[in-house]
Design a protein around this motif. Structure first.
Motif, short mmCIF file in Angstrom:
data_model
loop_
_atom_site.label_atom_id
_atom_site.label_comp_id
_atom_site.label_asym_id
_atom_site.label_seq_id
_atom_site.Cartn_x
_atom_site.Cartn_y
_atom_site.Cartn_z
N ASN A 365 110.63 -17.82 82.97
CA ASN A 365 111.29 -19.11 82.76
C ASN A 365 110.71 -19.84 81.55
OD1 ASN A 365 112.73 -18.61 85.05
ND2 ASN A 365 111.25 -19.62 86.38
N ASN A 366 109.45 -19.56 81.25
CA ASN A 366 108.78 -20.36 80.21
C ASN A 366 108.80 -19.73 78.83
OD1 ASN A 366 108.22 -22.11 82.22
ND2 ASN A 366 106.12 -21.46 82.53
N ASN A 367 109.37 -18.54 78.68
CA ASN A 367 109.30 -17.89 77.38
C ASN A 367 110.66 -17.59 76.77
OD1 ASN A 367 106.42 -17.40 76.58
ND2 ASN A 367 106.38 -16.67 78.70
N SER A 368 110.67 -17.52 75.45
CA SER A 368 111.92 -17.27 74.73
C SER A 368 112.33 -15.80 74.88
CB SER A 368 111.73 -17.58 73.25
OG SER A 368 110.81 -16.66 72.71
N ASP A 369 113.59 -15.52 74.57
CA ASP A 369 114.08 -14.14 74.64
C ASP A 369 113.30 -13.24 73.70
OD1 ASP A 369 115.88 -14.86 76.51
OD2 ASP A 369 117.63 -14.89 75.17
N LYS A 370 112.98 -13.80 72.53
CA LYS A 370 112.29 -13.00 71.51
C LYS A 370 110.90 -12.60 72.03
CE LYS A 370 111.43 -12.83 66.58
NZ LYS A 370 110.03 -12.43 66.61
N CYS A 371 110.25 -13.54 72.66
CA CYS A 371 108.91 -13.31 73.21
C CYS A 371 108.97 -12.24 74.30
CB CYS A 371 108.39 -14.63 73.73
SG CYS A 371 106.87 -14.50 74.63
N LYS A 372 110.01 -12.31 75.14
CA LYS A 372 110.15 -11.32 76.22
C LYS A 372 110.42 -9.93 75.65
CE LYS A 372 112.41 -14.76 78.81
NZ LYS A 372 113.67 -15.16 79.41
N GLU A 373 111.20 -9.89 74.57
CA GLU A 373 111.51 -8.62 73.91
C GLU A 373 110.22 -7.98 73.39
OE1 GLU A 373 114.36 -8.49 70.46
OE2 GLU A 373 115.56 -9.54 72.00
N GLU A 374 109.43 -8.79 72.69
CA GLU A 374 108.14 -8.40 72.15
C GLU A 374 107.26 -7.81 73.26
OE1 GLU A 374 106.15 -8.08 69.11
OE2 GLU A 374 108.18 -8.79 68.62
#
Ligand code: ADP
Ligand code: MG
Ligand code: ZN
Length: 483
Positions: A365-374
């Motif tokens: 919930n707290n992280n951006s899509d880009k961060c999750k991809e990384e």
């Protein structure tokens, strides 16, 4: 003279009870705003700060239907094999309660959004009578009234009286909850009240007609539902066994005493004086509205079970992932990346990722899509290094931990931390010979059938190499040397 044995048999049959249970499940929908106004749909804000004239029912205000809520309700209907009514009606359900400032709830009675569905769980088919759209009420307790929850979009899933035991109810509810979470319809957080249940229980002698039911209102949490049903079953059976009758009642499940307590007797639809909501006449969905939702529906948990099996995950592995939506999202992203084998991703997901999520419960919930991809990309790279035996099992966690702290490139970290395993065959051979020389007794033990000595010898190789050697290669050479 009647046969004594036969008489007993008839008596026993007469004494056998059957329980019937039907559910009304209330689910808060994952929309950004409330059902009929633009107040935020949030949980945990300061009392009475997320309200407006519409959701608190000021005279002269008008409701507007939240399109996203309709979309999520249709999605739920499709997942539960319902007929979706393109034209549906909203109705006013009138009642007085301190947590309901409007004095009525805009709900549905005839022509609900979804009807006649079913859900198969563990080879039994459970029937859904309807799913209707409605709005939540506020909360009132001895401290006061909080209207923040007024107007939060709800669906009520009404089942047929098709359950025969508390166990069946729990199995059904757990699967229902998984479906709603996987399809982003609701977070179904039991402790926050976004999934609540009215449980209708009746019991009768097997040869008698179906009994009158009692309704346990607003029970939340699987254990309370289980205990509530078991208690009602026992209570009603005792009354019937003693020659008494059950009357239709609304009861409350009291967590403190673990008993059901009478709230009110016999409550009928007429008591609510339902009528068509004058501010929202018949609603018609656009022609392709339902088809569009149907074509975007993601995989249901049961399809995922089959899919994950086809990827060679064990049943337990798959279940551990499916039962935790954050793990499932991570695993799915890893499969898509296709860098390491699905099974490797699954092991990592149920291992280091489980542990990571325990410490970071709101990671998704707290992280951006880009961060999750990384995140998933780095995880897969670690998986691939392990698969290729470049790093050892123990290095996996070291590498992951230092990645989460530094965010540095994975291959740089492997070098920096000197995690590469030594797979040089000559060096492995030398190491193995040295270990065997120092552990003659273990070799003898192995030859005498103590095969678990092998693990000890591999451990010695790991120790002597400072954790750098390749355990699989060591094992191979130990066996060669011993035989
Ligand atoms: P009503 O229209 O009187 O409110 P419904 O037929 O809509 O009643 O049923 C309300 C709920 O009660 C449903 O969940 C249904 O499955 C359940 N129910 C109906 N009859 C029984 C029964 N005999 N025993 C247990 N639950 C029942
Ligand atoms: Mg109800
Ligand atoms: Zn509002």
């Amino acid at each position: 003279m009647p046969d004594r044995k036969n008489c007993d048999k008839i008596k026993n049959m007469k004494n056998e009870f059957e329980t019937i249970i039907g559910l009304e499940v209330h689910i808060e929908l994952l929309t950004k705003t409330k059902m009929y106004c633009s107040c935020k749909n949030t949980f945990g804000a300061k009392e009475n700060t997320v309200i407006c004239p519409i959701c608190t029912g000021y005279p002269g205000t008008l409701p507007t239907v939240n399109k996203k809520a309709v979309e999520l309700a249709v999605r739920a209907g499709l997942a539960l094999n319902c007929k979706i009514n393109r034209r549906f009606k909203m109705a006013r359900k009138n009642y007085f309660y301190p947590d309901l400032p409007k004095g009525y709830q805009i709900s549905q009675l005839d022509l609900p959004l979804c009807e006649n569905g079913f859900l198969n769980v563990n080879e039994k088919k459970y029937f859904i009578s309807n799913i209707h759209l409605e709005e939540d009420a506020g909360k009132a307790d001895d401290k006061g009234v909080d209207h923040n929850r007024c107007g939060i979009p709800l669906i009520e899933i009404v089942t047929e009286p098709c359950f025969n035991s508390a166990e069946e109810v729990l199995t059904f509810l757990k699967e229902l909850r998984l479906i709603l979470i996987h399809l982003d319809i609701s977070d179904c957080k039991i402790e926050q009240g976004s999934m609540r249940c009215d449980v209708n229980v009746s019991t009768h002698y097997k040869n008698d007609p179906v009994g009158e039911r009692c309704e346990l209102k607003n029970v939340s949490g699987f254990n309370n539902i289980l205990q509530g049903i078991l208690y009602e079953e026992k209570r009603q059976r005792e009354i019937i066994s003693n020659g008494g009758s059950i009357f239709r009642e609304t009861r409350r499940w009291d967590i403190g005493s673990m008993k059901s307590v009478l709230l009110r007797s016999k409550e009928n639809t007429e008591d609510y004086r339902y009528f068509n909501e004058p501010d929202l006449q018949l609603i018609s969905l656009p022609e392709n509205f339902i088809d569009k939702i149907a074509s975007n529906i993601s995989m249901l948990p049961n399809d995922k079970r089959l899919y994950y099996k086809s990827l060679e995950l064990s049943e337990q592995m798959a279940e551990d992932i499916i039962n935790d939506i954050q793990k499932d999202r991570i695993f799915c992203a890893c499969i898509k990346l296709n860098i390491c084998a699905p099974k490797t991703s699954a092991v990592l997901t149920n291992g280091i990722i489980s542990e990571f999520l325990n410490h970071n419960p709101d990671f998704f919930n707290n992280n951006s899509d880009k961060c999750k991809e990384e995140f998933c990309l780095s995880l897969c790279k670690i998986g691939k290094l392990k698969e290729d035996n470049i790093i050892s099992s123990s290095s996996v966690k070291i590498l992951f931990d230092s990645w989460t702290k530094s965010g540095k490139d994975i291959s740089c970290l492997v070098k920096e931390l000197k995690l590469e395993q030594d797979s040089d065959i000559e060096r492995v051979k030398t190491l193995v010979r040295q270990v065997l020389q120092n552990n003659q007794k273990s070799i003898e033990a192995y030859k005498n059938g103590k095969t678990n000595v092998l693990a000890f010898l591999v451990g010695q190789c790991m120790k002597l190499s400072g954790g750098k050697t390749d355990p699989a290669l060591c094992k191979e050479y130990i066996l060669k040397e011993i035989h």
